[in-house]
Every structure is written in structure tokens, then in C-alpha cells.
Design an enzyme around this catalytic site. Structure first.
Site, PDB file in Angstrom:
ATOM      1  N   TYR A 131     -12.503 -19.770 -49.655  1.00  0.00           N
ATOM      2  CA  TYR A 131     -12.395 -21.229 -49.763  1.00  0.00           C
ATOM      3  C   TYR A 131     -11.205 -21.735 -48.959  1.00  0.00           C
ATOM      4  O   TYR A 131     -10.055 -21.343 -49.197  1.00  0.00           O
ATOM      5  CB  TYR A 131     -12.243 -21.679 -51.216  1.00  0.00           C
ATOM      6  CG  TYR A 131     -13.465 -21.473 -52.075  1.00  0.00           C
ATOM      7  CD1 TYR A 131     -14.698 -21.083 -51.536  1.00  0.00           C
ATOM      8  CD2 TYR A 131     -13.421 -21.679 -53.449  1.00  0.00           C
ATOM      9  CE1 TYR A 131     -15.813 -20.902 -52.330  1.00  0.00           C
ATOM     10  CE2 TYR A 131     -14.537 -21.502 -54.258  1.00  0.00           C
ATOM     11  CZ  TYR A 131     -15.722 -21.110 -53.690  1.00  0.00           C
ATOM     12  OH  TYR A 131     -16.826 -20.921 -54.484  1.00  0.00           O
ATOM     13  N   ASN A 199     -19.131 -11.887 -54.131  1.00  0.00           N
ATOM     14  CA  ASN A 199     -19.597 -13.203 -53.691  1.00  0.00           C
ATOM     15  C   ASN A 199     -20.864 -13.173 -52.836  1.00  0.00           C
ATOM     16  O   ASN A 199     -21.012 -13.942 -51.913  1.00  0.00           O
ATOM     17  CB  ASN A 199     -18.477 -13.913 -52.916  1.00  0.00           C
ATOM     18  CG  ASN A 199     -18.709 -15.406 -52.818  1.00  0.00           C
ATOM     19  OD1 ASN A 199     -19.566 -15.956 -53.502  1.00  0.00           O
ATOM     20  ND2 ASN A 199     -17.952 -16.066 -51.954  1.00  0.00           N
ATOM     21  N   SER A 229     -22.314 -12.964 -57.758  1.00  0.00           N
ATOM     22  CA  SER A 229     -22.576 -14.338 -57.332  1.00  0.00           C
ATOM     23  C   SER A 229     -23.670 -14.314 -56.275  1.00  0.00           C
ATOM     24  O   SER A 229     -23.550 -13.614 -55.271  1.00  0.00           O
ATOM     25  CB  SER A 229     -21.298 -14.973 -56.764  1.00  0.00           C
ATOM     26  OG  SER A 229     -21.549 -16.293 -56.301  1.00  0.00           O
ATOM     27  N   GLN A 255     -22.897 -15.844 -61.045  1.00  0.00           N
ATOM     28  CA  GLN A 255     -22.716 -17.236 -60.611  1.00  0.00           C
ATOM     29  C   GLN A 255     -23.964 -17.646 -59.839  1.00  0.00           C
ATOM     30  O   GLN A 255     -24.351 -16.983 -58.874  1.00  0.00           O
ATOM     31  CB  GLN A 255     -21.479 -17.383 -59.728  1.00  0.00           C
ATOM     32  CG  GLN A 255     -20.227 -17.685 -60.507  1.00  0.00           C
ATOM     33  CD  GLN A 255     -19.156 -18.370 -59.672  1.00  0.00           C
ATOM     34  OE1 GLN A 255     -19.450 -19.028 -58.681  1.00  0.00           O
ATOM     35  NE2 GLN A 255     -17.904 -18.219 -60.071  1.00  0.00           N
ATOM     36  N   ALA A 288     -26.018 -31.018 -57.117  1.00  0.00           N
ATOM     37  CA  ALA A 288     -26.631 -30.708 -55.820  1.00  0.00           C
ATOM     38  C   ALA A 288     -25.790 -31.259 -54.671  1.00  0.00           C
ATOM     39  O   ALA A 288     -26.304 -31.928 -53.768  1.00  0.00           O
ATOM     40  CB  ALA A 288     -28.059 -31.259 -55.750  1.00  0.00           C
ATOM     41  N   SER A 366     -13.302 -34.669 -56.748  1.00  0.00           N
ATOM     42  CA  SER A 366     -12.288 -35.039 -55.759  1.00  0.00           C
ATOM     43  C   SER A 366     -11.338 -36.119 -56.265  1.00  0.00           C
ATOM     44  O   SER A 366     -10.491 -36.595 -55.517  1.00  0.00           O
ATOM     45  CB  SER A 366     -12.969 -35.520 -54.472  1.00  0.00           C
ATOM     46  OG  SER A 366     -13.851 -36.593 -54.743  1.00  0.00           O
ATOM     47  N   GLU A 373     -15.435 -38.900 -65.655  1.00  0.00           N
ATOM     48  CA  GLU A 373     -16.859 -39.214 -65.794  1.00  0.00           C
ATOM     49  C   GLU A 373     -17.648 -37.963 -66.169  1.00  0.00           C
ATOM     50  O   GLU A 373     -18.481 -37.973 -67.080  1.00  0.00           O
ATOM     51  CB  GLU A 373     -17.413 -39.803 -64.496  1.00  0.00           C
ATOM     52  CG  GLU A 373     -18.921 -40.095 -64.582  1.00  0.00           C
ATOM     53  CD  GLU A 373     -19.549 -40.389 -63.226  1.00  0.00           C
ATOM     54  OE1 GLU A 373     -20.790 -40.499 -63.168  1.00  0.00           O
ATOM     55  OE2 GLU A 373     -18.805 -40.495 -62.227  1.00  0.00           O
TER      56      GLU A 373
END
Length: 404
Positions: A131, A199, A229, A255, A288, A366, A373
């Protein structure tokens, strides 16, 4: 196996999730628990020889399905579940760092988001060596160090496969699993991660080598559990069988991408593995990559993921015919969302949480507002009736069915 599961359930009933997240209580041999003793061995409390004798004479009945129960934090309302059928308790919502940490958002925003997540009961934080080319791990590590939270109060997961440009810096060879994980720990400034994930599968590495390497890093205290994953069900079963054959440590979870438009694996294949070998699911991308929101709505905002350099594939997906159809389908859920008094995003996350065998759903946010929410999906989950799920299935028209 049945006895250990029953014992785990009894221990879990005797302790609330708040007890596990609050400071240590006085008592002999106290301590917060580190990488040693991850749920194995004798139950706490010493004594009880009479009870042990009775248990030896009268074996426990098999644990019923669903015996590993969900609990709710008293002050946060967060729900906690077992990671598969292991003893590790994780928040049903986790925080991911893909795209965001070290890339899309500033370090200050990352710290604010992580702090709010932790304060609202999220204890699972997921990252990977790939990442943002390692920046996500470094950002997460810097925040954790500055916060000074007890290491025993949260769960860190990272993923190993793509580590660098050299041929030996990627894949699932013993060399890269060990060196890659040590590199991740250096970035995270931690002594161990709670879960290390492979991964993706690696056709160039023998399964026995992978399982032995994962067992080694656990025995060395570099990780407590390991998982997979984006592996196929047959590959997970092969890893489990290899572990049992050679007395090694099997994976505890997979995952998997799971959302309203990506269903078959999470709903048809993984529940069977959960019941057969105890492998749970940690799911990602519940929205998604933003398609199940109104953020795109025929345009690409500058702040969205599809506008970030290197994410042309997402931009193509959003602008494709299938992407436009999925966005339209998501908006068909608005009447149900309005009926529940929630947003489509909250409904979509709650829909993921209700799936069998799902231990945690990873959120990618972000902003603080977006996180708050998404946390609201917990209230929606309790209102999501079987009839509403059937109505959603009818609107989507893509429910997975067994081929048996």
C-alpha cells in the site's frame, strides 16, 4: 476441537468486550497479554479440580452452530466477533488503509480518522506492504506510536506478497514471507502483527513452504495468526490439510471482496469453509470502491479514488456500462434506505455484516464525516429483517444459489 470451542464460548461469556478493551484488572499474573499465549493452554483461574474431574468423566456436547457469540461494547455500541473460529475477538467493522493512508489523505486526516475509529470501538486496523509503496504502513505506525494506546487493545493486520522490484522481494517464498514481514514490522514500529495475510496465492511457491514459513513467523513471535487474501477455496483447504498433515499452523481467515455486486465466493464458498475448518472472512470494499454511493453520479470528483494517479482501472470501471448499471441498481435501494432512515452506503455495509461467517468488514474512508456515516451501519444492521434482505435480493437479481 469441540471441547476447545466450548471452553472458548464459556470464557467469552464471562468477559465483556469492554473488559478486554479497558485497562488490566488487578490479580495474580495480570498483564495485558502480548504475543505470548494467544488463547491456548489452560483457562484462567487456576483451581477447580473438581470441575476438571467432572469434565474428564462427562465430555461436553458438540458446540452448536453459532456458539461463538457476538458481543456489544457498552459505551461504543461496537459489535465484536471471533475471527473465524479462533479465540481472537475483532470489531465487526475494521479500518483499512488501502488508497487512503500515505496517498489519498494527509497524515493529519489519517490520524483523526484512526483516532475516531478507535474511540468508537474499532480494534482492527488493516494494511499491507504494497500500500502506497510502504507509506501506508509507516503512516499507521507513526500514528500508533504517537497515540501510545496499549498494544493489547487493538489488532494490526498486514499482507505480504508485493514488496519490491527484485525477484526475491515478491511472492510467498519462505525468504520473502520472513523478510517481508520483518520489513513491515520495521515500518509499523511494532514487535509483532496480530495477523499476517498471504496477499494472493503464489503458483511459484510450494504450499508446504508457505505453510511452514507462516508457522515459523508465528513461532518466532512476529505474528499471532495467519490468513489468506484472494485465495480460492481449494487453495485454502490445501493449506489447512498441509498444516494438519505436518502439525503446522493453519490459516484462520480469508480476506475477500464482498459487496452487493460481488457475492458468490463470500456467500457460497467461504461459509462452507467456516463450518468445516473454522476459516472466517474479513471482507473489503463493501461499497464497491464507491460505486454503491451517489458520489460519481455521471462525473468524477477530483477527490474520489477514480481520479487518483494509478487508478485508471477504477475510472474505467466507473465509466463502463456495467459500472453505470451497478450505480443505477444501487439507487434502486433508496426506498429501503429511506424506510430504515439511513443512507444507501449504510444499508450496503449492514447488508455485508449480516453474512454468515463474516468476522469483520473493512472500511475505507477519506474523512471523519465518512467514517461516522459508515459507523451508523451498526444501527441499520439491527433493523435489517429477513424480508428486507429478500427484497434487496429481488431488486439486485444476483443472489448466489448452490449448484448442488
Amino acid at each position: 476441537m469441540q471441547v476447545s470451542i466450548a471452553c472458548t464460548e464459556q470464557n467469552l461469556r464471562s468477559r465483556s468486550s469492554e473488559d478486554r478493551l479497558c485497562g488490566p484488572r488487578p490479580g495474580p499474573g495480570g498483564g495485558n497479554g502480548g504475543p505470548v499465549g494467544g488463547g491456548h493452554g489452560n483457562p484462567p483461574g487456576g483451581g477447580g479440580s473438581g470441575l476438571k474431574a467432572r469434565a474428564a468423566l462427562v465430555p461436553r456436547p458438540p458446540a452448536p452452530a453459532g456458539a461463538l457469540r457476538e458481543s456489544t461494547g457498552r459505551s461504543t455500541g461496537m459489535k465484536y466477533r471471533n475471527l473465524g473460529k479462533s479465540g481472537l475477538r475483532v470489531s465487526c467493522l475494521g479500518l483499512g488503509t488501502w488508497v487512503t493512508f500515505g496517498s489519498q489523505i494527509s497524515d493529519k486526516t489519517a490520524e483523526d480518522v484512526l483516532t475516531i475509529a478507535y474511540e468508537h470501538g474499532i480494534n482492527l486496523f488493516d494494511t499491507a506492504e504494497v500500500y502506497a509503496a510502504g507509506k501506508a504502513e509507516r503512516t499507521l505506525g507513526n500514528i500508533l506510536k504517537s497515540k501510545g494506546w496499549r498494544r493489547s487493545s487493538y489488532v494490526i493486520t498486514t499482507k505480504i506478497f508485493w514488496g519490491g522490484q527484485a525477484e526475491t522481494e515478491r511472492g510467498l517464498s519462505r525468504k520473502h514471507i520472513i523478510e517481508g514481514l520483518r520489513g513491515s514490522l520495521e515500518c509499523l514500529q511494532l514487535e509483532y502483527v496480530d495477523i499476517v495475510f498471504a496477499n494472493r496465492s503464489d503458483p511459484n511457491s510450494p504450499m508446504e513452504e508457505i505453510v511452514r514459513a507462516m508457522t515459523y513467523v508465528i513461532n518466532q513471535g512476529l505474528a499471532l495468526y495467519w490468513g489468506t487474501s484472494r485465495w480460492g477455496a481449494a487453495e485454502i483447504m490445501e493449506a489447512y490439510s498441509m498444516a494438519r498433515q505436518f502439525n503446522l499452523i493453519p490459516p484462520v481467515c480469508e480476506q475477500v471482496e464482498h459487496h452487493l455486486f460481488q457475492r458468490e465466493k463470500a456467500e457460497m464458498q467461504l461459509p462452507e469453509l467456516y463450518h468445516k475448518i473454522g476459516v472466517g472472512s474479513v471482507t473489503w470494499s463493501p461499497l464497491a470502491c464507491g460505486l454503491i454511493t451517489s458520489k460519481y453520479d455521471g462525473q468524477l470528483p477530483d477527490s474520489c479514488r477514480a481520479s487518483i494517479k494509478g487508478y485508471q482501472w477504477l475510472k474505467d470501471k466507473v465509466q463502463s456500462e456495467d459500472g453505470k448499471k451497478q450505480q443505477a441498481k444501487a439507487m434502486d435501494l433508496l426506498p429501503i434506505a429511506h424506510q430504515l432512515g439511513c443512507t444507501v452506503a449504510q444499508l450496503a455495509i449492514a447488508w455485508c455484516l449480516r453474512s454468515e461467517g463474516v468476522s469483520s468488514v473493512l472500511l475505507g474512508v477519506s474523512s471523519e464525516e465518512q467514517l461516522m456515516e459508515h459507523l451508523g451501519s451498526l444501527q441499520v444492521l439491527s433493523q435489517l429483517t429477513p424480508q428486507m434482505v429478500m427484497e434487496i435480493d429481488g431488486l439486485l437479481g444476483n443472489k448466489s444459489h448452490s449448484k448442488k
